[in-house]
Write an enzyme that holds these catalytic residues in place. Structure first.
Site, short mmCIF file in Angstrom:
data_model
loop_
_atom_site.label_atom_id
_atom_site.label_comp_id
_atom_site.label_asym_id
_atom_site.label_seq_id
_atom_site.Cartn_x
_atom_site.Cartn_y
_atom_site.Cartn_z
CD GLN A 21 -2.93 -1.09 2.30
OE1 GLN A 21 -2.64 -1.68 3.34
NE2 GLN A 21 -4.07 -0.43 2.17
NE ARG A 78 -0.17 -4.79 11.70
CZ ARG A 78 -1.26 -5.00 10.99
NH1 ARG A 78 -2.27 -4.14 11.03
NH2 ARG A 78 -1.38 -6.07 10.25
CG HIS A 124 -1.00 -6.19 5.20
ND1 HIS A 124 -1.14 -5.58 6.42
CD2 HIS A 124 -2.13 -5.86 4.51
CE1 HIS A 124 -2.29 -4.90 6.46
NE2 HIS A 124 -2.90 -5.05 5.31
CG ASN A 170 -3.58 -7.50 7.84
OD1 ASN A 170 -3.77 -6.98 8.94
ND2 ASN A 170 -4.30 -7.20 6.77
CD GLU A 171 -7.98 -7.07 7.85
OE1 GLU A 171 -8.21 -7.01 6.64
OE2 GLU A 171 -8.32 -6.18 8.64
CG ASN A 313 -6.51 -5.56 11.64
OD1 ASN A 313 -5.76 -5.35 12.60
ND2 ASN A 313 -6.07 -5.91 10.46
CE1 TYR A 315 -9.89 0.55 9.33
CE2 TYR A 315 -9.74 -1.84 9.46
CZ TYR A 315 -9.15 -0.61 9.26
OH TYR A 315 -7.80 -0.53 9.01
CD GLU A 383 -5.27 -2.88 9.42
OE1 GLU A 383 -6.35 -2.57 8.87
OE2 GLU A 383 -4.45 -3.66 8.92
CD1 TRP A 433 -6.05 2.01 7.45
CD2 TRP A 433 -4.30 0.70 7.95
NE1 TRP A 433 -5.46 1.62 6.28
CE2 TRP A 433 -4.39 0.81 6.55
CE3 TRP A 433 -3.26 -0.07 8.50
CZ2 TRP A 433 -3.49 0.19 5.68
CZ3 TRP A 433 -2.38 -0.69 7.64
CH2 TRP A 433 -2.51 -0.57 6.24
CD GLU A 440 -8.36 0.65 1.85
OE1 GLU A 440 -7.35 1.01 2.47
OE2 GLU A 440 -8.95 -0.41 2.11
CD1 TRP A 441 -6.28 -2.93 0.91
CD2 TRP A 441 -4.73 -3.90 -0.38
NE1 TRP A 441 -5.20 -3.24 1.71
CE2 TRP A 441 -4.25 -3.84 0.95
CE3 TRP A 441 -3.89 -4.48 -1.36
CZ2 TRP A 441 -2.99 -4.34 1.32
CZ3 TRP A 441 -2.64 -4.97 -0.99
CH2 TRP A 441 -2.22 -4.90 0.33
O1 LGS Z 1 -6.17 -0.59 4.17
C1 LGS Z 1 -6.81 -1.69 4.72
C2 LGS Z 1 -7.81 -1.29 5.75
C3 LGS Z 1 -8.88 -0.31 5.37
O2 LGS Z 1 -10.13 -0.95 5.73
C4 LGS Z 1 -5.81 -2.66 5.37
O3 LGS Z 1 -4.78 -3.01 4.51
C5 LGS Z 1 -6.53 -3.92 5.77
O4 LGS Z 1 -5.71 -4.67 6.63
C6 LGS Z 1 -7.92 -3.73 6.38
O5 LGS Z 1 -8.74 -4.71 5.84
N1 LGS Z 1 -8.56 -2.47 6.12
C7 LGS Z 1 -9.88 -2.22 6.09
N2 LGS Z 1 -10.77 -3.09 6.40
C8 LGS Z 1 -12.16 -3.04 6.31
C9 LGS Z 1 -12.60 -3.90 5.19
C10 LGS Z 1 -14.07 -3.91 5.03
C11 LGS Z 1 -14.42 -3.98 3.59
C12 LGS Z 1 -15.88 -3.95 3.39
C13 LGS Z 1 -16.20 -3.73 1.95
C14 LGS Z 1 -17.62 -3.97 1.69
C15 LGS Z 1 -17.86 -4.21 0.25
#
Ligand code: LGS
Length: 481
Positions: A21, A78, A124, A170-171, A313, A315, A383, A433, A440-441
């Site tokens: 990232q 981290r 990751h 990670n995740e 992690n 959110y 996170e 985070w 953002e992927w």
């Molecule tokens: O940047 C990523 C963050 C942002 O939101 C990080 O690399 C990851 O480790 C982590 O997964 N992160 C993140 N997670 C929430 C993902 C929820 C996605 C829901 C999407 C719905 C369609």
């Protein structure tokens, strides 16, 4: 300051990032390709045209980023190591890349010199493409766990004199489900998404999950057998998980659905890793033998592997509503719907800059307490953060003023304090985070999670108010001012 808002002086805190990232420099100094390079290149629409070729160019600007950490008063940082910088083709018999090792050595040295504790994530999501080509990456449980163990050992050997905090993966949930079911993340396999490589979403996510569980287990055993005595560090895993409430709180099936949802997301990994037992019952019942079994030898390894901490992690949270119909073979949720409104039409939390992320600190507290009670290990929040409403289209001057993010942090720290003081959970650290806006992927460079604004044209970094406020919040809560 109210007594229950205090945090112990040794509470760890800082900021987090991940290699793909932020680093850029994807073809510099011998780095091998990863599945994310391929994923972005093959079908650019999958990432809004974005890729990590330059990202924040942290590979060249890392000193500036460490200056930010110093300025923000961070105790810890981290970051993740890119496997294919260390072993370009990834495998256990493949050569090491000394230039890649040197990059992380200088980063770690500089952190230590600044008095910032390194927290190193081994994986990751950027699997070496060499392993994907050679044997299908995470779909080969036997091979991938041995290659991961070797990679982990190289990192323990080369960095472990200074790195005392290790996060294996990670995740793994996101890697498995997004990589092999919905196909929105690398390697982008799915039987339901037309943009993706053809894959079998009814089996592959569960195989990829097992490969990661066994990889974690082997890395932990390697650390405990051969490095712990000398290096005296700790090792854990970071699991994502939303907290789920029932859609209809008077319906026991919705209560059950909420519980199942969390079992499908967290128990999947936490059962073997922390409870040393098979997957949750509800998963086995729904998935049958599509969920791979652990052999006797694997169970013995699981039994041996002592993981020190739970990396959380977190959110957002949601409601779960049960379904009566038979689950699809591709269902990975536990046969239910996830909703942002409950039966009475009450919305969960407060909206942020992303539709899926709503700020729900009260539910964060429930989540922390639930995880601690179930798995009994100290928790580090590895996170937590958000983009502010409207931040996506803001100029730097606008974005640095981020009261929404400040409130998000503050309320989530309150939740941590309540969970510690009122629910007796053991929570030992917090990483916001992210240190800076980054890739953002599959959402590309749109969502801005950083406490630092990144100008992707000039690569200039500008601190947002939240970065400095976080320092203030910890100083107050830890009784330092
Ligand atoms: O940047 C990523 C963050 C942002 O939101 C990080 O690399 C990851 O480790 C982590 O997964 N992160 C993140 N997670 C929430 C993902 C929820 C996605 C829901 C999407 C719905 C369609």
């Amino acid at each position: 300051m109210n007594k229950t808002s205090f945090l112990p002086v040794d509470f760890e805190w800082g900021f987090a990032t991940a290699a793909y990232q932020i680093e850029g420099a994807v073809d510099i100094d011998g780095r091998g390709e990863s599945i994310w390079d391929t994923f972005c290149r093959l079908e650019p629409t999958r990432t809004n045209g974005a890729n990590g070729d330059v990202a924040c160019d942290h590979y060249h600007l890392w000193e500036k980023d460490l200056d930010l950490l110093t300025r923000y008063g961070a105790k810890a940082y981290r970051f993740s190591v890119s496997w294919s910088r260390i072993i370009p083709f990834g495998g256990r018999n493949d050569p090491l890349n000394e230039a890649g090792i040197a990059f992380y050595n200088q980063l770690i040295d500089s952190l230590v010199m600044r008095g910032i504790t390194p927290w190193l994530t081994l994986y990751h999501w950027d699997l070496p493409q060499g392993l994907q080509n050679r044997y299908g990456g995470w779909l080969n449980v036997e091979e991938s766990q041995l290659d991961f163990e070797r990679y982990a050992r190289v990192c323990f050997e080369r960095f472990g004199d200074r790195v005392k905090n290790w996060i294996t993966l990670n995740e793994p949930w996101i890697q498995s489900i997004y990589g092999y079911s919905t196909g929105v993340n690398a390697p982008g396999r799915s039987s339901t998404n037309e943009q993706s490589e053809a894959g079998d979403s009814s089996t592959e996510p569960w195989i990829a999950g097992k490969a990661q569980i066994m990889s974690h287990i082997r890395a932990v055993i390697a650390y405990n057998r051969d490095f712990r005595r000398q290096q005296d560090g700790q090792i854990g895993i970071s699991l994502n998980g939303d907290y789920y409430e029932p859609w209809d709180s008077s319906d026991s099936l919705d209560w059950e659905a909420a519980e199942w949802r969390m079992e499908f997301q967290i128990g999947w990994f936490a059962n073997p890793v922390f409870l040393k037992k098979d997957y949750p019952e509800c998963m086995r019942r729904q998935l049958g033998l599509r969920l791979p079994q652990f052999t006797h030898e694997e169970l013995a390894l699981i039994e041996e592997a002592e993981t020190d901490f739970y990396g959380m992690n977190y959110y957002t949270s949601q409601f779960a509503r049960h379904r009566n119909a038979k689950p699809l073979d591709t269902d990975f949720r536990g046969n239910l719907d996830e909703l942002q409104c409950n039966r009475e039409g009450k919305q969960v939390g407060e909206e942020s800059g992303l539709y899926w992320l709503r700020s729900c600190p009260e539910l964060f507290r429930k989540h922390l307490t639930r995880v601690y009670r179930l798995y009994g290990k100290p928790i580090y929040v590895t996170e937590n953060g958000c983009p502010c409403p409207g931040e996506d289209g803001m100029t730097c001057a606008e974005a640095v003023n981020d009261p929404y993010r400040i409130r998000y942090f503050e309320s989530h720290l309150d939740a941590i304090c309540k969970s510690i003081h009122e629910d007796e959970a053991s929570i030992k650290g917090y990483f916001a985070w992210a240190l800076l806006d980054n890739l953002e992927w599959s959402d590309g460079y749109g969502p801005r999670f950083g406490v630092t604004f990144t100008n992707y044209e000039t690569l200039e970094r500008t601190p947002k108010q939240s970065a400095l406020m976080l320092r203030q919040m910890f100083a107050e809560r830890q009784g330092i001012i």
